[in-house]
Write an enzyme that holds these catalytic residues in place. Structure first.
Site, short mmCIF file in Angstrom:
data_model
loop_
_atom_site.label_atom_id
_atom_site.label_comp_id
_atom_site.label_asym_id
_atom_site.label_seq_id
_atom_site.Cartn_x
_atom_site.Cartn_y
_atom_site.Cartn_z
N HIS A 200 0.80 -1.23 0.00
CA HIS A 200 0.00 0.00 0.00
C HIS A 200 0.83 1.27 0.00
O HIS A 200 0.29 2.36 -0.09
CB HIS A 200 -0.96 0.03 1.19
CG HIS A 200 -0.26 0.29 2.50
ND1 HIS A 200 0.44 -0.67 3.16
CD2 HIS A 200 -0.14 1.42 3.23
CE1 HIS A 200 0.95 -0.16 4.26
NE2 HIS A 200 0.63 1.11 4.34
C1 UD1 Z 1 -2.08 5.30 6.16
C2 UD1 Z 1 -0.77 5.74 6.81
C3 UD1 Z 1 0.27 4.65 6.63
C4 UD1 Z 1 -0.24 3.32 7.15
C5 UD1 Z 1 -1.54 3.00 6.44
C6 UD1 Z 1 -2.13 1.69 6.89
C7 UD1 Z 1 -0.29 8.14 6.72
C8 UD1 Z 1 0.59 9.17 6.10
N1 UD1 Z 1 -0.23 6.92 6.16
O1 UD1 Z 1 -1.84 5.17 4.77
O2 UD1 Z 1 1.42 4.99 7.38
O3 UD1 Z 1 0.71 2.31 6.89
O4 UD1 Z 1 -2.46 4.06 6.74
O5 UD1 Z 1 -3.26 1.38 6.14
O6 UD1 Z 1 -0.98 8.43 7.67
N2 UD1 Z 1 -9.20 4.65 1.92
C9 UD1 Z 1 -10.42 4.05 1.87
N3 UD1 Z 1 -10.98 3.66 3.06
C10 UD1 Z 1 -10.36 3.88 4.25
C11 UD1 Z 1 -9.12 4.50 4.27
C12 UD1 Z 1 -8.54 4.87 3.09
O7 UD1 Z 1 -11.00 3.84 0.82
O8 UD1 Z 1 -10.93 3.50 5.29
C13 UD1 Z 1 -8.56 5.04 0.63
C14 UD1 Z 1 -8.83 6.43 0.22
O9 UD1 Z 1 -8.92 6.44 -1.16
C15 UD1 Z 1 -7.59 7.17 0.64
C16 UD1 Z 1 -6.52 6.13 0.49
O10 UD1 Z 1 -7.16 4.89 0.79
O11 UD1 Z 1 -7.34 8.31 -0.11
C17 UD1 Z 1 -5.34 6.31 1.39
O12 UD1 Z 1 -5.74 6.46 2.76
P1 UD1 Z 1 -4.82 7.34 3.76
O13 UD1 Z 1 -5.37 7.26 5.14
O14 UD1 Z 1 -4.62 8.70 3.18
O15 UD1 Z 1 -3.42 6.64 3.70
P2 UD1 Z 1 -3.01 5.09 3.74
O16 UD1 Z 1 -2.42 4.75 2.44
O17 UD1 Z 1 -4.12 4.22 4.25
#
Ligand code: UD1
Length: 354
Positions: A200
């Site tokens: 991811h």
């Molecule tokens: C975040 C953390 C990362 C951690 C990861 C675990 C930061 C900078 N990054 O990254 O360190 O390893 O979580 O998962 O805080 N999304 C969904 N549903 C959700 C959450 C996210 O669809 O419940 C999608 C959205 O499109 C979003 C993308 O995933 O834009 C990324 O989510 P985000 O929380 O920004 O970062 P992660 O890649 O999950």
């Protein structure tokens, strides 16, 4: 004493669970739990609260997704009035996600003491958003709880006073030890041998050509070793953009609940990942781990544990998978203080510090 915990993303949940339990067992302690809403999908959040028996959050800031600046600033502006109203004695932040730095920054400016659980880890790679979150959170924290001795050294080098740093061990392992007996035996219909894959990190999945190279390599490995791949929502979006069609030996699943995922890790022939926490869990479980990153902020998983850093070298990945299949995986042990008692140590120090 009033402790206010802040969590937001999946890897925070297994870290807060043991500390809420350890603090609840002490008298004169009040706890408030704030979920920022950084992760909001049922299988990225709710399921962890239920399985790990984390109390319902008292507040959910419902920030959702966005750019880093949007997400961090939304958390800050929604969290600030809450701290002012709640007047906690301590704000506890976990790990290295955007929720961690946002809450630490708000609290430090309101002069509310901050304790950072999982302090001191460094990948020395500032292109990782988490590295920036780690560096800044540690500068703001009043108490820093480290999982391994490399963390103490990093913090001392960065000028943090020694008396603020406490080597307590790995709190995520507390959760692993606590639930391992409950982790479902073998999930049904699993192949006898398989590689468990998670991906991811922006550096692997946001650039479509890197993602394609990785998926092609995994497809190649899948010809000899079936692949089970629970897919993070970020990665699923990118795979869809690529229009990648996968073969039967690459099984794509929804993100798994904690107990299911633990069961999958435990039985895996090898784990291939870019996660931080999974490097630690595989080390504890003694399962070979191949890390698809150029560096790790958890070097003890390499020096002591079963982790091998692969970087972007797909030939090395294939060679290491072959070594595992030939019965020659990297052998590892369990780092000191990864014993399921980190939360107890933290609770004792917090209560004694007052
Ligand atoms: C975040 C953390 C990362 C951690 C990861 C675990 C930061 C900078 N990054 O990254 O360190 O390893 O979580 O998962 O805080 N999304 C969904 N549903 C959700 C959450 C996210 O669809 O419940 C999608 C959205 O499109 C979003 C993308 O995933 O834009 C990324 O989510 P985000 O929380 O920004 O970062 P992660 O890649 O999950």
């Amino acid at each position: 004493m009033h402790f206010l915990h802040v969590v937001g993303a999946r890897p925070n949940f297994m870290k807060v669970a043991p500390l809420t339990r350890a603090l609840a067992a002490r008298s004169g302690v009040r706890q408030t739990l704030v979920h920022t809403g950084q992760h909001y999908d049922r299988n990225m959040s709710d399921v962890f609260f239920r399985e790990l028996e984390i109390p319902e959050p008292d507040f959910n800031l419902e920030v959702g997704s966005g750019t880093h600046a949007e997400q961090t600033s939304q958390i800050m502006s929604r969290f600030e009035p809450l701290v002012v109203a709640q007047k906690p004695d301590w704000v506890l932040v976990y790990g290295d996600v955007n929720s961690t730095i946002a809450a630490a920054l708000v609290s430090a400016k309101l002069q509310v003491p901050v304790a950072h659980v999982e302090a001191g880890l460094r990948s020395f790679d500032r292109s990782m958003p988490e590295e920036i979150n780690r560096l800044l959170t540690d500068q703001l924290a009043d108490l820093l709880f480290t999982p391994s001795a490399d963390g103490d050294q990093n913090l001392l080098r960065e000028g943090i006073a020694r008396d603020r740093i406490h080597l307590v061990g790995n709190i995520m392992i507390d959760t692993l030890v606590h639930v391992l007996p409950k982790a479902a035996a073998t999930p049904a219909d699993l192949p006898r041998q398989y590689a468990l894959v998670t991906l991811h990190r922006p550096s692997n999945v946001d650039d479509l050509s890197s993602l394609k190279r990785l998926l092609d390599a995994l497809t190649g490995i899948g010809a000899t070793l079936p692949i089970i791949f629970p897919v993070h929502p970020r990665t699923r979006q990118k795979i869809a953009e690529l229009g990648f069609s996968h073969s039967g030996n690459l099984r794509l699943l929804e993100p798994q609940p904690y107990l299911q995922f633990l069961a999958l890790q435990r039985k895996a022939t090898v784990v291939i990942t870019d996660s931080g926490g999974i490097q630690e869990e595989t080390t504890f479980l003694g399962v070979p781990c191949l890390t698809l990153r150029d560096s790790t902020e958890r070097p003890v998983t390499v020096t002591v544990g079963t982790n091998v850093i692969i970087g972007r070298d797909m030939n090395l990945l294939c060679r290491e998978v072959k070594a595992v299949l030939n019965g020659e995986p990297k052998q590892g042990g369990i780092p000191p203080l990864w014993d399921g008692k980190a939360a107890e140590r933290i609770a004792r120090i917090l209560v004694a510090t007052g």
